[in-house]
Motif scaffolding. Structure first.
Motif, PDB file in Angstrom:
ATOM      1  N   THR A 134       0.875  -1.171   0.000  1.00 51.28           N
ATOM      2  CA  THR A 134       0.000   0.000   0.000  1.00 51.28           C
ATOM      3  C   THR A 134       0.914   1.222   0.000  1.00 51.28           C
ATOM      4  O   THR A 134       1.772   1.354   0.883  1.00 51.28           O
ATOM      5  CB  THR A 134      -0.949   0.011   1.209  1.00 51.28           C
ATOM      6  N   LEU A 261      -2.774  10.547   0.388  1.00 45.77           N
ATOM      7  CA  LEU A 261      -3.721   9.426   0.344  1.00 45.77           C
ATOM      8  C   LEU A 261      -2.939   8.116   0.284  1.00 45.77           C
ATOM      9  O   LEU A 261      -1.726   8.118   0.100  1.00 45.77           O
ATOM     10  CB  LEU A 261      -4.660   9.569  -0.865  1.00 45.77           C
ATOM     11  N   VAL A 263      -3.021   4.021  -1.421  1.00 46.40           N
ATOM     12  CA  VAL A 263      -3.669   3.111  -2.379  1.00 46.40           C
ATOM     13  C   VAL A 263      -2.936   1.778  -2.368  1.00 46.40           C
ATOM     14  O   VAL A 263      -1.701   1.744  -2.326  1.00 46.40           O
ATOM     15  CB  VAL A 263      -3.697   3.721  -3.800  1.00 46.40           C
ATOM     16  N   ALA A 270      -5.947   2.218 -10.494  1.00 48.65           N
ATOM     17  CA  ALA A 270      -5.977   3.398  -9.627  1.00 48.65           C
ATOM     18  C   ALA A 270      -4.555   3.885  -9.333  1.00 48.65           C
ATOM     19  O   ALA A 270      -4.264   5.090  -9.380  1.00 48.65           O
ATOM     20  CB  ALA A 270      -6.705   3.084  -8.324  1.00 48.65           C
ATOM     21  N   TYR A 271      -3.662   2.934  -9.039  1.00 54.81           N
ATOM     22  CA  TYR A 271      -2.277   3.286  -8.716  1.00 54.81           C
ATOM     23  C   TYR A 271      -1.620   3.993  -9.905  1.00 54.81           C
ATOM     24  O   TYR A 271      -0.985   5.040  -9.752  1.00 54.81           O
ATOM     25  CB  TYR A 271      -1.520   2.016  -8.320  1.00 54.81           C
ATOM     26  N   LEU A 274      -3.000   7.461 -10.327  1.00 54.43           N
ATOM     27  CA  LEU A 274      -2.460   8.394  -9.332  1.00 54.43           C
ATOM     28  C   LEU A 274      -1.053   8.844  -9.728  1.00 54.43           C
ATOM     29  O   LEU A 274      -0.713  10.034  -9.613  1.00 54.43           O
ATOM     30  CB  LEU A 274      -2.457   7.746  -7.942  1.00 54.43           C
ATOM     31  N   ARG A 302     -11.319   1.547  -8.340  1.00 48.90           N
ATOM     32  CA  ARG A 302     -10.835   2.924  -8.088  1.00 48.90           C
ATOM     33  C   ARG A 302     -11.219   3.279  -6.653  1.00 48.90           C
ATOM     34  O   ARG A 302     -12.285   3.859  -6.414  1.00 48.90           O
ATOM     35  CB  ARG A 302     -11.458   3.919  -9.054  1.00 48.90           C
ATOM     36  N   VAL A 304      -9.430   4.497  -2.760  1.00 53.46           N
ATOM     37  CA  VAL A 304      -8.270   5.017  -2.043  1.00 53.46           C
ATOM     38  C   VAL A 304      -8.497   4.803  -0.550  1.00 53.46           C
ATOM     39  O   VAL A 304      -9.530   5.219  -0.018  1.00 53.46           O
ATOM     40  CB  VAL A 304      -8.115   6.526  -2.373  1.00 53.46           C
ATOM     41  N   ASP A 305      -7.601   4.103   0.090  1.00 55.62           N
ATOM     42  CA  ASP A 305      -7.604   4.001   1.544  1.00 55.62           C
ATOM     43  C   ASP A 305      -6.253   3.434   1.979  1.00 55.62           C
ATOM     44  O   ASP A 305      -5.450   3.012   1.140  1.00 55.62           O
ATOM     45  CB  ASP A 305      -8.751   3.100   2.063  1.00 55.62           C
ATOM     46  N   ASP A 306      -5.976   3.487   3.253  1.00 59.42           N
ATOM     47  CA  ASP A 306      -4.848   2.736   3.781  1.00 59.42           C
ATOM     48  C   ASP A 306      -5.328   2.282   5.141  1.00 59.42           C
ATOM     49  O   ASP A 306      -6.293   2.759   5.620  1.00 59.42           O
ATOM     50  CB  ASP A 306      -3.579   3.598   3.850  1.00 59.42           C
TER      51      ASP A 306
END
Ligand SMILES: CC(C)(COP(=O)(O)OP(=O)(O)OC[C@H]1O[C@@H](n2cnc3c(N)ncnc32)[C@H](O)[C@@H]1OP(=O)(O)O)[C@@H](O)C(=O)NCCC(=O)NCCS
Length: 308
Positions: A134, A261, A263, A270-271, A274, A302, A304-306
Motif C-alpha cells: 500500500t 492518500l 492506495v 488506480a495506482y 495516481l 478505483r 483510495v484508503d490505507d
C-alpha cells in the motif's frame, strides 16, 4: 509479567495517545505524528473499538480497530518501548482478532512496515498474510485549484441521510457490505474535514472522506483522503480523476500544502492513474489480510484508503 487487556475507557485515552506517539517515534524517529490526533478522534468515532493493555495498573499499550461493514482492520497497535518483547503486543492482537471475528467481518486486515519481517511473522501467527504494497502518496497543492463537486457538510440534514446512503451504495458495488458511514459520521460530527461528492445528487458517482489540518488524522498543512471510491464500470477512470480534482480543491480551500492518500498497488488502474496525476509515494507499506484473500484489492477498483 501480569498483563491485563480490556476495552480502553475515556480516562485512558491520553495515556494511550502518549504510548502510541512514543512507540512510533521510536521506530520511525522524530515527531512523526506531529499535531495529528488519531487515537482521540478514532476513540470518539462510532464505528471503532479500542483495547488497552495494563501492566501493574499502568497503561502499556493499545490496539484500535475500525469496522467498515463487512470489512474491518486493526491499527494502530502500539506498546510502550520500555516493555517491548514481553508479550504485550501479542496479547493485544489476540484480543483484537476476537473483536474482528465478533463483528463478523469477512475481510480483515492491517497495514504494516513492508521491510520488517519481524512484523510480518508476528501478525502471521494470528492469520494475517502479507499481500500487495500500500503506497502512501502525496502531491503538492498550489492553492489556486478550483472548488469542484459538492460537500456533504453543505447538505441539509434531511438530504444528508440519502447522500450517505448513496455513498454506501458505491462501496457496496465494489465489495458487498463495505460501508464507511462511520468514517463519514466521524468527520462531520467531530469537524475533522469534509466529504466531497461527485455525480448526481441522488446517486453519487463517487465520494471522498477527507481530513484537513491539525487535530485530525491529517496534521497541519495536509489534506488527507482517508477513504475515497468511485462506482465501478464504464467511465470509472474519468470519474476517479474528477474525484481527485475535487479533493485537490478541498485541500486548497483548507490551506493545505499537500494532498495525501493511500492506495493498494493491487488496484493497479488506480495506482497508475495516481502516478499519472502527479502523486508520488512517500511511504511504502504492506497490507496483511485475514484470511489471505484479495478483498477489494482488484485491478479495476478505483478506491483510495490505507489501513494505518
Ligand atoms: C510491534 C509492537 C506492537 C510489538 O509489541 P511487543 O509487546 O513488543 O510484542 P510481543 O512482546 O508480543 O512480541 C511478539 C513478537 O513481536 C515481534 N517483536 C518483538 N519486538 C519487536 C519490535 N521491537 N519490532 C518488531 N517486532 C517485534 C517478535 O516477532 C515477537 O515474537 P517473539 O515472541 O518470537 O520474539 C511494538 O514493538 C511496538 O509498539 N512497535 C512500534 C509500533 C509498531 O511497530 N506498531 C505496529 C505497526 S503495524
Amino acid at each position: 509479567m501480569d498483563i491485563e487487556v480490556r476495552p480502553l475507557e475515556a480516562p485512558g485515552v491520553a495515556a494511550a495517545d502518549e504510548v502510541f506517539r512514543d512507540a512510533f517515534a521510536t521506530v520511525l524517529g522524530g515527531d512523526v505524528h506531529r499535531d495529528t490526533a488519531l487515537v482521540r478522534t478514532r476513540f470518539r468515532a462510532p464505528h471503532t473499538a479500542a483495547l488497552a493493555a495494563f501492566v501493574d495498573g499502568e497503561l502499556a499499550g493499545s490496539a484500535l480497530l475500525a469496522r467498515w461493514g463487512s470489512v474491518a482492520y486493526l491499527g494502530p497497535l502500539s506498546v510502550t518501548p520500555k516493555l517491548w518483547g514481553h508479550g504485550i503486543g501479542a496479547r493485544l492482537v489476540a484480543a483484537a482478532v476476537d473483536v474482528l471475528d465478533g463483528w463478523g467481518a469477512g475481510h480483515q486486515g492491517l497495514f504494516t512496515f513492508a521491510q520488517s519481517p519481524r512484523h510480518h511473522r508476528f501478525y502471521e501467527r494470528f492469520g494475517f498474510w502479507p499481500r500487495f504494497l500500500t503506497a502512501i502518496m502525496s502531491r503538492p497543492v498550489t492553492g489556486g485549484e478550483p472548488v469542484l463537486g459538492w460537500r456533504l457538510s453543505a447538505a441539509a440534514p434531511p438530504a444528508r441521510a440519502a447522500l450517505v446512503d448513496g455513498c454506501a451504495a458505491v462501496t457496496d458495488a465494489i465489495h458487498p457490505g463495505l460501508d464507511v458511514r462511520g468514517e463519514i459520521d466521524a468527520v462531520l460530527d467531530q469537524g475533522l474535514g469534509d466529504v466531497v461528492l461527485i455525480g448526481e445528487p441522488e446517486t453519487p458517482r463517487g465520494f471522498a472522506v477527507c481530513h484537513t489540518g491539525a487535530g485530525t488524522e491529517a496534521g497541519s498543512g495536509i489534506a488527507y483522503v482517508k477513504f475515497a471510491a468511485v462506482r465501478p464500470g464504464p467511465g470509472a477512470g474519468p470519474a476517479f480523476a474528477a474525484l481527485l480534482a475535487s479533493c485537490q480543491g478541498l485541500a486548497a480551500e483548507a490551506g493545505a500544502a499537500r494532498l495525501t492518500l493511500g492506495v493498494n498497488t493491487a488496484r493497479h488502474d488506480a495506482y497508475r492513474q495516481l502516478l499519472a496525476e502527479g502523486f508520488r509515494t512517500d511511504i511504502p507499506g504492506v497490507t496483511m489480510h485475514r484470511p489471505n484473500e484479495p478483498g477489494y484489492d482488484r485491478e479495476d477498483v478505483r478506491l483510495v484508503d490505507d489501513w494505518r
